[in-house]
Design an enzyme around this catalytic site. Sequence first.
Site, mmCIF file in Angstrom:
data_model
loop_
_atom_site.group_PDB
_atom_site.id
_atom_site.type_symbol
_atom_site.label_atom_id
_atom_site.label_comp_id
_atom_site.label_asym_id
_atom_site.label_seq_id
_atom_site.Cartn_x
_atom_site.Cartn_y
_atom_site.Cartn_z
ATOM 1 N N ASN A 113 0.825 -1.210 0.000
ATOM 2 C CA ASN A 113 0.000 0.000 0.000
ATOM 3 C C ASN A 113 0.857 1.257 0.000
ATOM 4 O O ASN A 113 0.392 2.320 -0.404
ATOM 5 C CB ASN A 113 -0.894 0.042 1.244
ATOM 6 C CG ASN A 113 -2.000 -0.982 1.174
ATOM 7 O OD1 ASN A 113 -2.189 -1.617 0.143
ATOM 8 N ND2 ASN A 113 -2.716 -1.140 2.266
ATOM 9 N N LYS A 139 6.140 -11.891 6.836
ATOM 10 C CA LYS A 139 4.786 -11.403 6.608
ATOM 11 C C LYS A 139 4.237 -12.171 5.421
ATOM 12 O O LYS A 139 4.795 -12.118 4.327
ATOM 13 C CB LYS A 139 4.820 -9.912 6.311
ATOM 14 C CG LYS A 139 3.496 -9.323 5.887
ATOM 15 C CD LYS A 139 3.681 -7.874 5.441
ATOM 16 C CE LYS A 139 2.375 -7.357 4.857
ATOM 17 N NZ LYS A 139 2.555 -6.106 4.118
HETATM 18 N N1 LIG Z 1 -1.333 -4.319 3.333
HETATM 19 C C1 LIG Z 1 -0.201 -4.922 2.779
HETATM 20 C C2 LIG Z 1 -0.654 -5.684 1.592
HETATM 21 C C3 LIG Z 1 0.240 -6.720 1.298
HETATM 22 O O1 LIG Z 1 1.016 -7.260 2.003
HETATM 23 C C4 LIG Z 1 0.828 -3.909 2.413
HETATM 24 O O2 LIG Z 1 0.459 -2.811 2.044
HETATM 25 O O3 LIG Z 1 2.009 -4.191 2.472
#
Ligand SMILES: N[C@@H](CC=O)C(=O)O
Length: 350
Positions: free
Chosen positions: A100, A223
Amino acid sequence: MSCSDVTDIPSPAEQKDRASTGRPLPANESSYQPQLSETFSAATASDQEIPRHSLKPGIYVPTLAFFNKESEALDVDTIAKHAVRMAEAGVAGILTQGTNGEAAHLSRTERKVVTKTTRDALNDAGYTDLPIVVGCGAQSTRESIEICYEAQSSGGDFAIILPPSYYKEQYRREELRQFFTDIADASPIPILLYNYPAVAAGIDLDSDMIVDLAQHPNIVGCKLTCGNTGKLNRIAAGTRAATPHDPASGFLCLGGSADFTLQALIGGRVRSHLRPGQRHAQGLRPTVRPLPDRGDGGGEEAAGGCRSGRLDRDPERHHGDQESAAAFPWLRRIRAQAAATADAAGDGVE
Ligand SMILES: N[C@@H](CC=O)C(=O)O
């Protein structure tokens, strides 16, 4: 706003030495003292002279990058306000230049500005201990290491690294393993592995590889935005990942999307990374409150990346069951905030 350039990247030999003999602790280092996992090899454990510099379990927000609508220059005021808003909501840390955060659209200079703006805003608001994780992936090992140094000099505490993908057809497991190992050897800040096949030409790190890489003392978490909660559970078990009640190995296994927060909470010994929503996706917006309008419509526009999401008025649907809330005070707090946000936002939230 500008950041100093990185001029002094140590030689590979110096980098190796630094990684094996210790390095300055990240700003957020605390008395949190994880134990090594028994699943780690004896050789690795006994060679390890420094404790793992761990992130605490909690909700980490991959923050948005905000731009001026006309010029497309970074909107540093909104970046700063938003970071403080997230901190006030009680997050355990902020991630700049995640997906994001549009790392792929930022120049190296802009990346530094975003991270430094975030760090300065948090410090000014009294959140000096709130860690910042910085997306530092690049196509080459060398550039990734340079970006790790730049992240550190901009105020970042941890780096998160996607696998390289441009030459995907040429990479075998061994090359990918070497990529992460070399970066971990050299990075001045601890790193997390970022598994998100959708943005890495389909490269999907498997649980064996992640558990194996987790033995590296400078690889402190992962993650998973692949959405594979079975994998998440295997990694959490294989690394003896940290929980709010048990630092265990100190390795942090994060779900990468709000969509499977509950599954991550139940099975993975983990807390989740929330996705606050994206302009181009119908993501959830569980804890994000629209930024106040600045009077010129700019705040509204700047918050557009957050406003496109959908928030169910019943936070139970997105944050798990009552039992989880009872077990985790931070979850209770976030639920209450989400409910209050929904009420306050009125028709701004679906
Ligand atoms: N919300 C996460 C989406 C993917 O991992 C990010 O922005 O890194």
